[in-house]
Design a protein around this motif. Structure first.
Motif, PDB file in Angstrom:
ATOM      1  N   MET A  90       0.834  -1.201   0.000  1.00 50.18           N
ATOM      2  CA  MET A  90       0.000   0.000   0.000  1.00 50.18           C
ATOM      3  C   MET A  90       0.874   1.258   0.000  1.00 50.18           C
ATOM      4  O   MET A  90       0.870   2.060   0.933  1.00 50.18           O
ATOM      5  CB  MET A  90      -0.948  -0.014   1.210  1.00 50.18           C
ATOM      6  CG  MET A  90      -2.198   0.837   1.024  1.00 50.18           C
ATOM      7  SD  MET A  90      -3.102   0.639  -0.526  1.00 50.18           S
ATOM      8  CE  MET A  90      -3.816  -0.984  -0.396  1.00 50.18           C
ATOM      9  N   VAL A  91       1.638   1.426  -1.106  1.00 51.99           N
ATOM     10  CA  VAL A  91       2.547   2.563  -1.268  1.00 51.99           C
ATOM     11  C   VAL A  91       2.409   3.154  -2.667  1.00 51.99           C
ATOM     12  O   VAL A  91       2.063   2.451  -3.616  1.00 51.99           O
ATOM     13  CB  VAL A  91       4.032   2.154  -1.036  1.00 51.99           C
ATOM     14  CG1 VAL A  91       4.279   1.816   0.426  1.00 51.99           C
ATOM     15  CG2 VAL A  91       4.427   0.975  -1.923  1.00 51.99           C
ATOM     16  N   VAL A  92       2.693   4.459  -2.775  1.00 55.31           N
ATOM     17  CA  VAL A  92       2.709   5.160  -4.067  1.00 55.31           C
ATOM     18  C   VAL A  92       4.084   5.809  -4.233  1.00 55.31           C
ATOM     19  O   VAL A  92       4.482   6.615  -3.385  1.00 55.31           O
ATOM     20  CB  VAL A  92       1.622   6.263  -4.136  1.00 55.31           C
ATOM     21  CG1 VAL A  92       1.673   6.973  -5.486  1.00 55.31           C
ATOM     22  CG2 VAL A  92       0.241   5.683  -3.906  1.00 55.31           C
ATOM     23  N   PRO A  93       4.843   5.471  -5.286  1.00 54.17           N
ATOM     24  CA  PRO A  93       6.140   6.133  -5.515  1.00 54.17           C
ATOM     25  C   PRO A  93       5.915   7.600  -5.887  1.00 54.17           C
ATOM     26  O   PRO A  93       5.079   7.904  -6.743  1.00 54.17           O
ATOM     27  CB  PRO A  93       6.737   5.358  -6.699  1.00 54.17           C
ATOM     28  CG  PRO A  93       5.907   4.117  -6.837  1.00 54.17           C
ATOM     29  CD  PRO A  93       4.561   4.452  -6.297  1.00 54.17           C
ATOM     30  N   VAL A  94       6.658   8.498  -5.233  1.00 58.52           N
ATOM     31  CA  VAL A  94       6.477   9.928  -5.515  1.00 58.52           C
ATOM     32  C   VAL A  94       7.761  10.604  -5.978  1.00 58.52           C
ATOM     33  O   VAL A  94       7.718  11.685  -6.568  1.00 58.52           O
ATOM     34  CB  VAL A  94       5.910  10.681  -4.280  1.00 58.52           C
ATOM     35  CG1 VAL A  94       4.452  10.350  -4.066  1.00 58.52           C
ATOM     36  CG2 VAL A  94       6.717  10.387  -3.023  1.00 58.52           C
ATOM     37  N   ALA A  95       8.926   9.993  -5.724  1.00 56.22           N
ATOM     38  CA  ALA A  95      10.184  10.612  -6.158  1.00 56.22           C
ATOM     39  C   ALA A  95      11.267   9.548  -6.278  1.00 56.22           C
ATOM     40  O   ALA A  95      11.303   8.592  -5.498  1.00 56.22           O
ATOM     41  CB  ALA A  95      10.616  11.693  -5.172  1.00 56.22           C
ATOM     42  N   ASP A  96      12.136   9.726  -7.274  1.00 59.07           N
ATOM     43  CA  ASP A  96      13.280   8.823  -7.472  1.00 59.07           C
ATOM     44  C   ASP A  96      14.502   9.702  -7.742  1.00 59.07           C
ATOM     45  O   ASP A  96      14.731  10.134  -8.868  1.00 59.07           O
ATOM     46  CB  ASP A  96      13.004   7.876  -8.642  1.00 59.07           C
ATOM     47  CG  ASP A  96      14.149   6.892  -8.860  1.00 59.07           C
ATOM     48  OD1 ASP A  96      14.851   6.587  -7.877  1.00 59.07           O
ATOM     49  OD2 ASP A  96      14.332   6.441 -10.006  1.00 59.07           O
ATOM     50  N   LYS A 100      17.613   6.916  -4.624  1.00 57.98           N
ATOM     51  CA  LYS A 100      16.706   6.640  -3.495  1.00 57.98           C
ATOM     52  C   LYS A 100      15.266   6.843  -3.949  1.00 57.98           C
ATOM     53  O   LYS A 100      14.900   7.897  -4.464  1.00 57.98           O
ATOM     54  CB  LYS A 100      17.016   7.553  -2.308  1.00 57.98           C
ATOM     55  CG  LYS A 100      16.136   7.249  -1.094  1.00 57.98           C
ATOM     56  CD  LYS A 100      16.627   7.958   0.150  1.00 57.98           C
ATOM     57  CE  LYS A 100      16.384   9.455   0.075  1.00 57.98           C
ATOM     58  NZ  LYS A 100      16.764  10.142   1.334  1.00 57.98           N
ATOM     59  N   LEU A 101      14.441   5.794  -3.737  1.00 51.75           N
ATOM     60  CA  LEU A 101      13.035   5.845  -4.137  1.00 51.75           C
ATOM     61  C   LEU A 101      12.183   6.211  -2.925  1.00 51.75           C
ATOM     62  O   LEU A 101      12.237   5.528  -1.891  1.00 51.75           O
ATOM     63  CB  LEU A 101      12.605   4.484  -4.692  1.00 51.75           C
ATOM     64  CG  LEU A 101      11.169   4.360  -5.200  1.00 51.75           C
ATOM     65  CD1 LEU A 101      10.912   5.306  -6.361  1.00 51.75           C
ATOM     66  CD2 LEU A 101      10.876   2.917  -5.604  1.00 51.75           C
ATOM     67  N   THR A 102      11.429   7.309  -3.044  1.00 53.45           N
ATOM     68  CA  THR A 102      10.547   7.739  -1.948  1.00 53.45           C
ATOM     69  C   THR A 102       9.141   7.226  -2.210  1.00 53.45           C
ATOM     70  O   THR A 102       8.564   7.478  -3.277  1.00 53.45           O
ATOM     71  CB  THR A 102      10.522   9.282  -1.824  1.00 53.45           C
ATOM     72  OG1 THR A 102      11.861   9.743  -1.617  1.00 53.45           O
ATOM     73  CG2 THR A 102       9.657   9.709  -0.645  1.00 53.45           C
ATOM     74  N   LEU A 103       8.596   6.499  -1.231  1.00 51.50           N
ATOM     75  CA  LEU A 103       7.265   5.915  -1.348  1.00 51.50           C
ATOM     76  C   LEU A 103       6.341   6.526  -0.308  1.00 51.50           C
ATOM     77  O   LEU A 103       6.669   6.554   0.886  1.00 51.50           O
ATOM     78  CB  LEU A 103       7.324   4.397  -1.128  1.00 51.50           C
ATOM     79  CG  LEU A 103       8.279   3.598  -2.023  1.00 51.50           C
ATOM     80  CD1 LEU A 103       8.347   2.159  -1.540  1.00 51.50           C
ATOM     81  CD2 LEU A 103       7.813   3.653  -3.471  1.00 51.50           C
ATOM     82  N   ASP A 124      17.792   2.024  -2.547  1.00 56.99           N
ATOM     83  CA  ASP A 124      17.406   2.537  -1.225  1.00 56.99           C
ATOM     84  C   ASP A 124      15.951   2.981  -1.255  1.00 56.99           C
ATOM     85  O   ASP A 124      15.487   3.589  -2.221  1.00 56.99           O
ATOM     86  CB  ASP A 124      18.291   3.733  -0.828  1.00 56.99           C
ATOM     87  CG  ASP A 124      19.720   3.300  -0.519  1.00 56.99           C
ATOM     88  OD1 ASP A 124      19.907   2.107  -0.186  1.00 56.99           O
ATOM     89  OD2 ASP A 124      20.629   4.140  -0.629  1.00 56.99           O
ATOM     90  N   ILE A 125      15.240   2.676  -0.160  1.00 62.11           N
ATOM     91  CA  ILE A 125      13.820   3.022  -0.057  1.00 62.11           C
ATOM     92  C   ILE A 125      13.606   3.921   1.158  1.00 62.11           C
ATOM     93  O   ILE A 125      14.163   3.680   2.236  1.00 62.11           O
ATOM     94  CB  ILE A 125      12.952   1.752   0.111  1.00 62.11           C
ATOM     95  CG1 ILE A 125      13.125   0.801  -1.078  1.00 62.11           C
ATOM     96  CG2 ILE A 125      11.478   2.120   0.308  1.00 62.11           C
ATOM     97  CD1 ILE A 125      12.551   1.297  -2.376  1.00 62.11           C
ATOM     98  N   GLU A 126      12.800   4.967   0.981  1.00 59.65           N
ATOM     99  CA  GLU A 126      12.393   5.807   2.106  1.00 59.65           C
ATOM    100  C   GLU A 126      10.879   5.957   2.072  1.00 59.65           C
ATOM    101  O   GLU A 126      10.305   6.238   1.014  1.00 59.65           O
ATOM    102  CB  GLU A 126      13.050   7.184   2.042  1.00 59.65           C
ATOM    103  CG  GLU A 126      12.672   8.075   3.222  1.00 59.65           C
ATOM    104  CD  GLU A 126      13.330   9.452   3.149  1.00 59.65           C
ATOM    105  OE1 GLU A 126      12.758  10.347   2.479  1.00 59.65           O
ATOM    106  OE2 GLU A 126      14.413   9.623   3.750  1.00 59.65           O
ATOM    107  N   LEU A 127      10.220   5.733   3.221  1.00 57.21           N
ATOM    108  CA  LEU A 127       8.775   5.913   3.292  1.00 57.21           C
ATOM    109  C   LEU A 127       8.457   7.336   3.719  1.00 57.21           C
ATOM    110  O   LEU A 127       9.051   7.858   4.666  1.00 57.21           O
ATOM    111  CB  LEU A 127       8.163   4.923   4.299  1.00 57.21           C
ATOM    112  CG  LEU A 127       8.342   3.429   4.008  1.00 57.21           C
ATOM    113  CD1 LEU A 127       7.570   2.605   5.026  1.00 57.21           C
ATOM    114  CD2 LEU A 127       7.892   3.077   2.599  1.00 57.21           C
ATOM    115  N   ALA A 128       7.538   7.979   3.017  1.00 57.66           N
ATOM    116  CA  ALA A 128       7.056   9.308   3.390  1.00 57.66           C
ATOM    117  C   ALA A 128       5.664   9.171   3.999  1.00 57.66           C
ATOM    118  O   ALA A 128       5.018   8.124   3.888  1.00 57.66           O
ATOM    119  CB  ALA A 128       7.023  10.222   2.175  1.00 57.66           C
TER     120      ALA A 128
END
Length: 561
Positions: A90-96, A100-103, A124-128
């Motif tokens: 249950m994530v939406v990618p918003v920036a790469d 680093k991929l921000t979800l 690398d993954i970061e959750l927002a």
């Protein structure tokens, strides 16, 4: 909002200055008694709105807060994630940026998703942080509905899987790691959670491999995969639950912790060697579906207050009885929630631990090393508890220690397998417990059943046959001008006419007249008559209430009472 993280939100709210200690304690007390999340309590008390809470969470995690989920995220970024992955976590990618991929995550505390996606995507993954409801809508907007991949599509893909019966462990492992098998097992789990199933059965037979869901107590079969892939599908389940794939001769027990649709799901796994391969059953423990609160259970107010009084006493034994799958554990947990405060020490012995509850010390029974209910209970007495829960009283030794614990100032909660509340007394005497000890320690017995509830979407009034009404054994005047209902069947309830379940309850409070009869070793029938005289409503009577209120059918009540 973040229902599973109320304890963490309490600390975050204090850290952000949204509440002071007194306000936090008041909201936490409400959360402990009603089951309402801490975030909901903050909002209801007017201390913070959703954006303020979400900003505080983002500050605590040192990540960005998106007040609005992008309506049209970058298509290149969206393509980095497969629809099944977006729905699972249950994530939406918003920036790469910079590798680093921000979800944007529905649950930003889901560190398991970070680890798994880091491994899968090799970056690398970061959750927002974003509003959970907006994130869920964003996933559907970007990737479509979760059922975009149908079971039929996947079954068609099985032609690509290397066929033939697996011969060696290497063959089985190779098949289990192929993409169609992995996606098929994931989809089976997703569909089960979506349908609110309680169990998934994988059953190999000579000519077919059957998969069935248990929904509201009844089994429903789904489209079966090819028989020759049974070993691969079962091996995949065993891999997920960290069981030994090579061992197929003895039963094994394991656990799967996963995230489905942004929700943390716990699955209890049991394997059993059969004539045509291993049978596997998964018990689904979904915290978001089960509300561990007495107020959420469909019991009458006087029974609720009776239970609260019993578990709130300084000592005594409270027993819940009923067949397997009748909701006894849920009732016990809900009763424990009533006394789960900072000034009460609670210990539980369970086989196995079904729901992890904050603030309660839970001990899983392990017969292989000698940790039985009796052994755990004996050790509990040296741990200075106030309240003890024992999963089940199975033998005289456990019963004797439970009585000893109650007589030395502890509240003991447990279960028994009997047909009704008075039958619990006879069962304890049959075990070998002295009647005077039962009379001195027992405070109350609750008998319960779970019946299927009529689907609200297709509930219809009808006139039942006289023969069926006669089977209820009720006075004609009692049913005069009463309406009876059944479910015609609709898409919402899979044409079954039932959706959800309804509890039936029978509470026997151990009053002085009952204690006298227990000491005299009175038979179950005499105990039942006296209990009804002093106010107990039997299960059948509670069933009639559910029929007349339009909650369930005559057939369900006759089946279970």
């Amino acid at each position: 909002m973040f229902d599973d993280h109320s304890d963490l939100l309490r600390e975050i709210a204090l850290e952000a200055g949204l509440v002071d200690q007194t306000q936090a304690d008041e909201i936490w007390e409400s959360h402990a008694t009603t089951g309402k999340s801490f975030a909901a309590g903050l909002i209801d008390a007017g201390l913070a709105d959703r954006p303020a809470i979400l900003q505080a969470v983002a500050d605590h995690l040192h990540v960005q807060y998106y007040s609005v989920v992008p309506a049209e995220p970058d298509a290149e970024v969206i393509r980095l994630l497969k629809p099944a992955q977006a729905h699972k976590y249950m994530v939406v990618p918003v920036a790469d940026e910079a590798g680093k991929l921000t979800l944007l995550a529905k649950d930003p505390f889901n560190y398991g998703a970070v680890n798994e996606l880091t491994f899968i995507l090799k970056r690398d993954i970061e959750l927002a942080v974003g509003d959970p409801e907006q994130v869920e809508a964003g996933v559907i907007r970007s990737y479509g509905e979760a059922s975009a991949t149908s079971m039929d599509d996947l079954l068609g893909e099985f032609e690509q899987v290397e066929g033939g019966a697996a011969v060696t462990d290497e063959d089985v492992t190779k098949q289990a790691s192929q993409a169609p098998i992995i996606r098929f097992v994931d989809l089976v789990l997703q569909e089960a959670v979506k349908a609110k199933a309680s169990d998934i059965h994988f059953e190999p037979f000579e000519d077919q491999f059957r998969i069935r869901y248990r929904i509201d107590g009844s089994l429903y079969e789904m489209a079966p995969p090819p028989k020759n892939l049974a070993s691969a599908v079962i091996a995949r389940v065993k891999v997920l639950s960290a069981l030994n794939i090579a061992e197929r001769r003895v039963p094994q027990d394991g656990r799967i912790k996963t995230t489905i649709g942004g929700r943390a799901i716990d699955l209890r796994v049991s394997t059993l060697p059969t004539q045509f391969g291993e049978s596997v059953v998964l018990r689904i423990l979904d915290k978001t579906v089960v509300n561990l609160s007495l107020d959420a259970l469909s019991m009458q107010d006087d029974i609720k207050e009776g239970i609260r009084a019993m578990v709130g006493r300084p000592n005594g034994i409270f027993i819940v009885t009923g067949p397997t799958g009748s909701g006894k554990t849920t009732t016990l947990y809900s009763a424990l929630r009533e006394v789960n405060t900072e000034d009460v020490k609670i210990l539980t012995a369970e086989d196995p631990v079904e729901y992890e509850v904050e603030g309660i010390m839970q001990v899983p029974i392990n017969h292989q090393v000698g940790l039985t209910f009796a052994a755990a209970l004996r050790s509990f007495l040296r741990q200075d508890p106030d309240t003890i829960m024992v999963g089940e009283i199975r033998d005289l030794e456990t019963a004797q220690i439970a009585v000893q614990a109650s007589l030395t100032g502890h509240v003991v909660l447990s279960t028994l397998h009997t047909n009704d509340a008075p039958g619990a007394v006879t069962r304890l005497i049959d075990m070998g417990l002295e009647p005077f000890l039962i009379s001195a320690s027992l405070e109350g017995v609750l008998a319960q059943r779970l019946l299927r509830r009529i689907c609200k979407g297709c509930r219809t009034a009808y006139e039942p046959d006289k023969e069926v009404i006669n089977m209820l054994d009720v006075d004609a005047l009692e049913i005069a001008n009463r309406k009876f209902y059944f479910g015609k069947g609709c898409p919402e309830c899979n044409r079954s006419g039932y959706r959800g379940r309804q509890g039936l309850f029978e509470l026997m409070t151990i009053s002085d007249p009952i204690r006298t009869l227990i000491t005299q070793k009175a038979p179950t029938l005499v105990l039942k008559q006296k209990a009804i005289e002093v106010g107990m409503r039997p299960l059948r009577e509670d069933g009639l209430r559910c029929i007349f209120d339009g909650h369930t059918t005559i057939e369900e009540v006759l089946k279970y009472t």
